[in-house]
Design a protein around this motif. Structure first.
Motif, PDB file in Angstrom:
ATOM      1  N   PRO A  53     125.247 116.264  -8.037  1.00 39.62           N
ATOM      2  CA  PRO A  53     125.649 115.005  -8.672  1.00 39.62           C
ATOM      3  C   PRO A  53     126.336 114.085  -7.659  1.00 39.62           C
ATOM      4  O   PRO A  53     126.737 114.515  -6.577  1.00 39.62           O
ATOM      5  N   GLY A  54     126.470 112.835  -8.039  1.00 39.77           N
ATOM      6  CA  GLY A  54     127.317 111.914  -7.288  1.00 39.77           C
ATOM      7  C   GLY A  54     126.602 111.162  -6.181  1.00 39.77           C
ATOM      8  O   GLY A  54     125.529 111.540  -5.741  1.00 39.77           O
ATOM      9  N   LYS A  55     127.275 110.089  -5.758  1.00 39.69           N
ATOM     10  CA  LYS A  55     126.675 109.211  -4.758  1.00 39.69           C
ATOM     11  C   LYS A  55     126.712 109.830  -3.373  1.00 39.69           C
ATOM     12  O   LYS A  55     125.771 109.700  -2.588  1.00 39.69           O
ATOM     13  N   ALA A  56     127.807 110.543  -3.082  1.00 38.14           N
ATOM     14  CA  ALA A  56     128.019 111.038  -1.720  1.00 38.14           C
ATOM     15  C   ALA A  56     126.910 111.988  -1.289  1.00 38.14           C
ATOM     16  O   ALA A  56     126.589 112.084  -0.111  1.00 38.14           O
ATOM     17  N   GLU A 147     127.727 119.485 -20.480  1.00 35.40           N
ATOM     18  CA  GLU A 147     128.933 118.832 -21.008  1.00 35.40           C
ATOM     19  C   GLU A 147     129.945 119.859 -21.485  1.00 35.40           C
ATOM     20  O   GLU A 147     131.148 119.738 -21.222  1.00 35.40           O
ATOM     21  N   ALA A 149     130.258 122.930 -20.503  1.00 39.40           N
ATOM     22  CA  ALA A 149     130.819 123.639 -19.351  1.00 39.40           C
ATOM     23  C   ALA A 149     131.832 122.762 -18.623  1.00 39.40           C
ATOM     24  O   ALA A 149     132.936 123.203 -18.299  1.00 39.40           O
ATOM     25  N   ARG A 150     131.466 121.497 -18.397  1.00 42.49           N
ATOM     26  CA  ARG A 150     132.381 120.599 -17.693  1.00 42.49           C
ATOM     27  C   ARG A 150     133.641 120.359 -18.510  1.00 42.49           C
ATOM     28  O   ARG A 150     134.731 120.243 -17.970  1.00 42.49           O
ATOM     29  N   GLY A 153     136.457 122.472 -17.998  1.00 39.89           N
ATOM     30  CA  GLY A 153     137.131 122.338 -16.719  1.00 39.89           C
ATOM     31  C   GLY A 153     136.323 122.875 -15.554  1.00 39.89           C
ATOM     32  O   GLY A 153     136.808 122.902 -14.428  1.00 39.89           O
ATOM     33  N   MET A 154     135.091 123.333 -15.815  1.00 42.22           N
ATOM     34  CA  MET A 154     134.292 123.847 -14.700  1.00 42.22           C
ATOM     35  C   MET A 154     133.842 122.699 -13.808  1.00 42.22           C
ATOM     36  O   MET A 154     133.585 121.597 -14.283  1.00 42.22           O
ATOM     37  N   GLN A 158     130.249 125.350 -10.632  1.00 45.67           N
ATOM     38  CA  GLN A 158     130.505 126.461 -11.556  1.00 45.67           C
ATOM     39  C   GLN A 158     129.614 126.368 -12.788  1.00 45.67           C
ATOM     40  O   GLN A 158     129.079 127.372 -13.247  1.00 45.67           O
TER      41      GLN A 158
ATOM     42  N   LEU B  59     134.210 112.581 -20.089  1.00 48.34           N
ATOM     43  CA  LEU B  59     132.787 112.898 -20.043  1.00 48.34           C
ATOM     44  C   LEU B  59     132.010 111.608 -19.861  1.00 48.34           C
ATOM     45  O   LEU B  59     130.947 111.580 -19.244  1.00 48.34           O
ATOM     46  N   GLU B  82     132.678 110.553  -8.033  1.00 51.14           N
ATOM     47  CA  GLU B  82     132.650 112.009  -8.153  1.00 51.14           C
ATOM     48  C   GLU B  82     133.564 112.696  -7.143  1.00 51.14           C
ATOM     49  O   GLU B  82     134.007 113.803  -7.357  1.00 51.14           O
ATOM     50  N   ARG B  92     140.840 117.724 -18.174  1.00 47.85           N
ATOM     51  CA  ARG B  92     140.058 118.860 -18.701  1.00 47.85           C
ATOM     52  C   ARG B  92     140.914 120.108 -18.845  1.00 47.85           C
ATOM     53  O   ARG B  92     140.585 121.013 -19.585  1.00 47.85           O
ATOM     54  N   PHE B 105     127.153 128.600 -25.342  1.00 47.22           N
ATOM     55  CA  PHE B 105     126.262 129.077 -24.299  1.00 47.22           C
ATOM     56  C   PHE B 105     125.370 130.163 -24.888  1.00 47.22           C
ATOM     57  O   PHE B 105     125.854 131.246 -25.218  1.00 47.22           O
ATOM     58  N   VAL B 121     137.681 129.257 -14.711  1.00 50.76           N
ATOM     59  CA  VAL B 121     138.404 128.025 -14.393  1.00 50.76           C
ATOM     60  C   VAL B 121     139.881 128.308 -14.144  1.00 50.76           C
ATOM     61  O   VAL B 121     140.466 127.823 -13.185  1.00 50.76           O
TER      62      VAL B 121
END
Lengths: 269, 258
Positions: A53-56, A147, A149-150, A153-154, A158, B59, B82, B92, B105, B121
């Protein structure tokens, strides 16, 4: 008709050369299995890099996409010739010995140098094919999984490792097996490098005895492995379809709902 | 854990905007949630309620405005970048969310769904996580179902696992995004009961819901949203029984008719 029987189905020759042909086929099997494993791993790495993900990380994604496009577009035979030619030359005095011999003309684990050229070429080519299969699997995992998972806090990594990839891999086992069948057949191309695979042995017999029965036995050995694999793929696909026809099991869930109601007699939805 | 912000609000949204391309979904949302408060957000579909929740835990990072949680502005740095995950990490670790579609899951058992977050986490010992997960699943009435996979559970059971999964991270706030909307009517109660219990234990909750009965009974504050803004907010008795705004009256008229 006699010619066909004699040329392709001379059981005398098949019997006499059986040991040699089996040795060649054993080489083919080892090359297939090792390259299959390394391609699976390399393909997964490519697929994950492609989904960063992300621009970098955009340059990494572009490079990965470029790599996949290129290696899906080049004939494997060409890759084999480029790899073997390049590596052997660069490690020899003509090429200035830029890379050490153990790397340029590898003979690891008692295998011949053409074997390792084959592993390398098959891996970089089939890795690209398999990366696309993994990608389809990753994209088929519902967005809510990432979503969820994120939101626990992952990190992206992860979430991929513990949630997305394990689900994706399950979905893509049948198409990956299909790729493995194709890979196994393509190992025959290493015979042009002088690797002693089943095709190489068959050709040797053909030129020694002006008879194709050795090649025919080789073909039979391939089919002996690939047809069961193809059936396994069909079975796995059918099983998966059965699962999705239950729509992730709402039918079962409905039953359970009724049980949860306590008796559940006569409840219809 | 830092204390509530100076003005007493635990979670404060200040002029929050969110666009999806040309679609301007949130048009300056202001909201305050006190510690231990249960806020129910109601409003017609498309009013931005779910987007609001997804903005709170980043999100869907908002384009404009501030979200202040426990005195820290989550939007101080650009949460869309990011590389800068500081605000994302902060929120979070403190805010859990339960989704309309459960999003369990499917390759993990109920128990593993609950232990995964704390283990990976928070880096807690797996034995410790397991013990806690067992207790949480017992609490939501699923002590018997711990080793089942989600597709062997009913919708109501799955949603209760999802609540346990959120609780396992020791959140300070839990967001509920229409958590009973995907459930068969007879399964709604078991989920609302769990939420009632959480509320009675003093959990801070922001609940997007169509369950007016739940809002009336459990909420400390009801927020009515329409067209991407908060139209009216206040005590449930005021907003639900004596709405001041025309739009609120119209919406409640439609919802309470049946």
């Amino acid at each position: 008709m006699d010619f066909i029987r004699q040329y392709y189905f001379d059981f005398g020759i098949m019997g006499d050369e059986f040991g040699r042909i089996m040795e060649g086929f054993w080489f083919t099997v080892q090359l297939s299995v090792l390259s299959g494993i390394t391609s699976l791993a390399w393909g997964l790495v490519l697929a994950v890099l492609r989904q960063l993900p992300g621009k970098a990380t955009a340059p990494v994604r572009w490079l990965t996409i470029g790599y996949i496009d290129v290696f899906r577009g080049i004939p494997l035979l060409l890759v084999l010739l480029l790899v073997s030619g390049g590596l052997s030359t660069l490690s020899s005095p003509i090429g200035g010995e830029v890379i050490p011999t153990w790397l340029g003309k590898p003979t690891w684990l008692g295998q011949t140098t053409p074997f390792w050229y084959g592993v390398f070429s098959l891996t970089i080519t089939y890795g690209a094919y398999m990366a696309e299969v993994y990608r389809a699997g990753i994209e088929a995992v519902p967005g809510g999984q990432m979503e969820a998972a994120r939101s626990l806090g992952m990190s992206h990594g992860q979430a991929m490792r513990f949630v997305i990839v394990p689900q994706a891999v399950r979905k893509v086992i049948p198409p990956l097996l299909n790729d493995f069948i194709a890979l196994m057949k393509d190992t025959s191309l290493v015979s042009v490098l002088g690797a002693a695979d089943v095709v190489f042995v068959g050709r040797a017999i053909q030129s020694e005895q002006f008879n194709g029965s050795g090649l025919m036995l080789g073909a039979f050995l391939f089919v002996l492995v690939t047809i069961p694999l193809a059936r396994l793929v069909d079975y796995l696909i059918a099983r998966e379809q059965q699962k999705t026809q239950r729509g992730g099991a709402p039918a079962e869930a409905a039953e359970l709902d009724q049980q949860a109601l306590g008796g559940g007699g006569g409840v219809t939805t | 854990m830092s204390g509530p912000a100076a003005n007493g609000a635990y979670l404060r949204l200040d002029n929050v905007h969110k666009r999806f391309g040309k679609l301007h979904v949130l048009r300056g949302v202001n909201m305050e949630v006190a510690r231990g408060e249960v806020v129910c957000v109601i409003g017609p579909s498309g009013s931005g309620k779910s987007t609001l929740l997804r903005c709170i835990n980043l999100l869907e990072p908002p384009e404009e405005g501030d979200i202040v949680l426990e005195g820290k502005n989550l939007c101080a740095t650009d949460p869309r970048a990011e590389e800068d995950e500081e605000g994302i990490d902060f929120v979070r670790r403190r805010v859990g969310i339960v989704f309309q579609q459960f999003n369990l899951f499917p390759h993990k058992t109920a128990l593993e769904n609950v232990t995964l977050g704390p283990e990976k986490v928070l880096g807690r010992k797996s034995s410790e996580c397991k013990e806690k997960a067992q207790a949480l699943l017992g609490r939501v009435g699923l002590g018997e179902k711990m080793n089942e996979y989600p597709d062997r559970l009913s919708g109501g059971q799955q949603q209760r696992v999802a609540i346990a999964r959120a609780l396992a991270m020791d959140p300070h706030v839990i967001l509920f995004d229409e958590v009973t909307s995907a459930l068969d009517p007879e399964l709604v109660k078991e989920v609302l009961d769990v939420m009632r219990e959480l509320a009675s234990e003093g959990m801070t909750m922001v609940v997007v819901t169509h369950e007016m009965g739940f809002a009336r009974e459990v909420a400390h504050q009801v927020v009515f949203m329409d067209g991407g803004v908060v139209v009216e907010h206040g005590k449930p008795a005021d907003v639900l029984e004596n709405p001041k705004e025309e739009r609120t009256k119209r919406f409640l008229g439609l919802v309470l008719e049946h």
